[in-house]
Write a protein that holds these residues in place. Sequence first.
Motif, short mmCIF file in Angstrom:
data_model
loop_
_atom_site.label_atom_id
_atom_site.label_comp_id
_atom_site.label_asym_id
_atom_site.label_seq_id
_atom_site.Cartn_x
_atom_site.Cartn_y
_atom_site.Cartn_z
N PHE A 44 0.85 -1.18 0.00
CA PHE A 44 0.00 0.00 0.00
C PHE A 44 0.89 1.23 0.00
CE2 PHE A 44 -2.98 -3.12 1.32
CZ PHE A 44 -4.27 -2.60 1.26
N ASN A 45 0.83 2.06 -1.02
CA ASN A 45 1.46 3.39 -1.05
C ASN A 45 2.76 3.48 -0.23
OD1 ASN A 45 -0.41 4.71 -2.77
ND2 ASN A 45 -1.86 4.78 -1.09
N THR A 46 3.80 2.88 -0.76
CA THR A 46 5.12 2.93 -0.14
C THR A 46 5.90 4.11 -0.70
OG1 THR A 46 5.06 0.53 0.06
CG2 THR A 46 7.20 1.60 0.32
N VAL A 47 6.57 4.85 0.18
CA VAL A 47 7.20 6.12 -0.21
C VAL A 47 8.59 6.22 0.41
CG1 VAL A 47 6.90 8.63 -0.29
CG2 VAL A 47 4.90 7.16 -0.13
N GLY A 48 9.49 6.95 -0.25
CA GLY A 48 10.81 7.18 0.34
C GLY A 48 11.81 7.63 -0.70
N PRO A 49 13.08 7.77 -0.29
CA PRO A 49 14.14 8.18 -1.21
C PRO A 49 14.23 7.24 -2.40
CG PRO A 49 14.91 8.24 1.06
CD PRO A 49 13.57 7.59 1.09
N ARG A 50 14.57 7.79 -3.55
CA ARG A 50 14.75 7.09 -4.83
C ARG A 50 13.44 6.86 -5.59
NH1 ARG A 50 18.47 2.14 -2.50
NH2 ARG A 50 20.05 3.43 -1.47
N CYS A 79 -3.03 6.18 2.80
CA CYS A 79 -2.05 5.96 3.87
C CYS A 79 -0.68 5.75 3.22
CB CYS A 79 -2.41 4.74 4.71
SG CYS A 79 -4.05 4.78 5.44
N PHE A 80 0.39 6.25 3.84
CA PHE A 80 1.70 6.19 3.23
C PHE A 80 2.72 5.58 4.20
CE2 PHE A 80 -0.66 9.55 1.18
CZ PHE A 80 -0.46 9.27 -0.17
N LEU A 81 3.44 4.57 3.71
CA LEU A 81 4.43 3.85 4.52
C LEU A 81 5.83 4.16 4.02
CD1 LEU A 81 4.86 1.58 6.72
CD2 LEU A 81 4.99 -0.01 4.79
N HIS A 82 6.75 4.40 4.94
CA HIS A 82 8.14 4.63 4.56
C HIS A 82 8.76 3.34 4.03
CE1 HIS A 82 12.34 5.84 4.75
NE2 HIS A 82 11.96 7.08 4.99
N VAL A 83 9.56 3.46 2.98
CA VAL A 83 10.13 2.28 2.34
C VAL A 83 10.98 1.45 3.29
CG1 VAL A 83 12.18 3.52 1.47
CG2 VAL A 83 11.34 1.48 0.27
#
Length: 356
Positions: free
Chosen positions: A181-187, A220-224
Amino acid sequence: MDRSSKYLVTGGAGFIGSHLVDALLANGHNVVVLDDLTTGRQENLAKAQNNPRFRFFRGSVLDASLVDELVEESDAVIHLAAAVGVKLIVEHPLESFVTNTKGTENVIESTQRHGRRILIASTSEIYGKNSSGPLNETSDRILGSPSVARWSYSTAKAVDEIMAVLYHRERGLRSTVVRFFNTVGPRQSPAYGMVIPRFARQAVRGEPLTIHADGRQRRCFLHVHDAVAALLLLLEHPGAEGETFNIGADDEISIRELADRIIAQAGSVSRLEHLSYADAYGPGFEDMERRVPDTGKLRALTGWQPLRTLADVLADAVADARADWRGGRPLRVPSTPEQRLPLTCGPVAETALAGR
């Protein structure tokens, strides 16, 4: 898996894949990445490139013989290679569908043939337009017409999941399916429709933040790094075999509020600009009002819980956007099919193999 395990990661030059590669190497494993660099980036693997326990092959999961060669040499497979992102799916639906079904079939067949363990990446798109929540692993799928390109991705990933389940039941495949579900982070690239990196780059440049429709959609957003931690726990747990798990955060935010918070985080003068779905993706595009995961099954088995908040996610997104802007790195867009043919790169021993 013990510390000497050799993992094959398809799509390992992608956003989630490259962070997983770094974590596996840090834990002492050997890692082989298979990636065609369609949506992945070689620079995502900059940290891994100098590690003697790392190898990279460029090519396609659609090449069954090359996939089989790499699977045979590995102890376990993490299949992340896929055509991803709403924009890419809508603009190249047939190519995306074939990649996401035939490619997975090749990987599963080879993994079963050689008796390897496999973790297969799926998506919250499985649930389609189901806006109830939180959604657990057995929640209903609610899809629009097959003529709407958006739902081809959900259908393709459902085919992948069905193959994993049936191969497990009938042929003993040691498989685990994960739904991100909506994973977010650098790169993470904003080029394929991912909302947070897109907003962050618009904000640091002082450009309008383009909100689709009225912005009341909730996500909802989860850090990678938390997503990778979940993957590592599932890879090590025998109880995960034959099962499906949601991976995501459960703190909701509207897209409108998300835009406001990113502007504040960036100290930006950007304004908000609304854009219809038809203007963004063409006529007939459909979306869901709400998407919230139930991660109780994952937590109960492994004890996993996210360690980073949405504030952490947004801070990293803005920092990454500033780094891209200062570095003058252009946004990558999908290449033409002709440009995606397997190419030889690196030493002769590492010619033309790989995935996402």
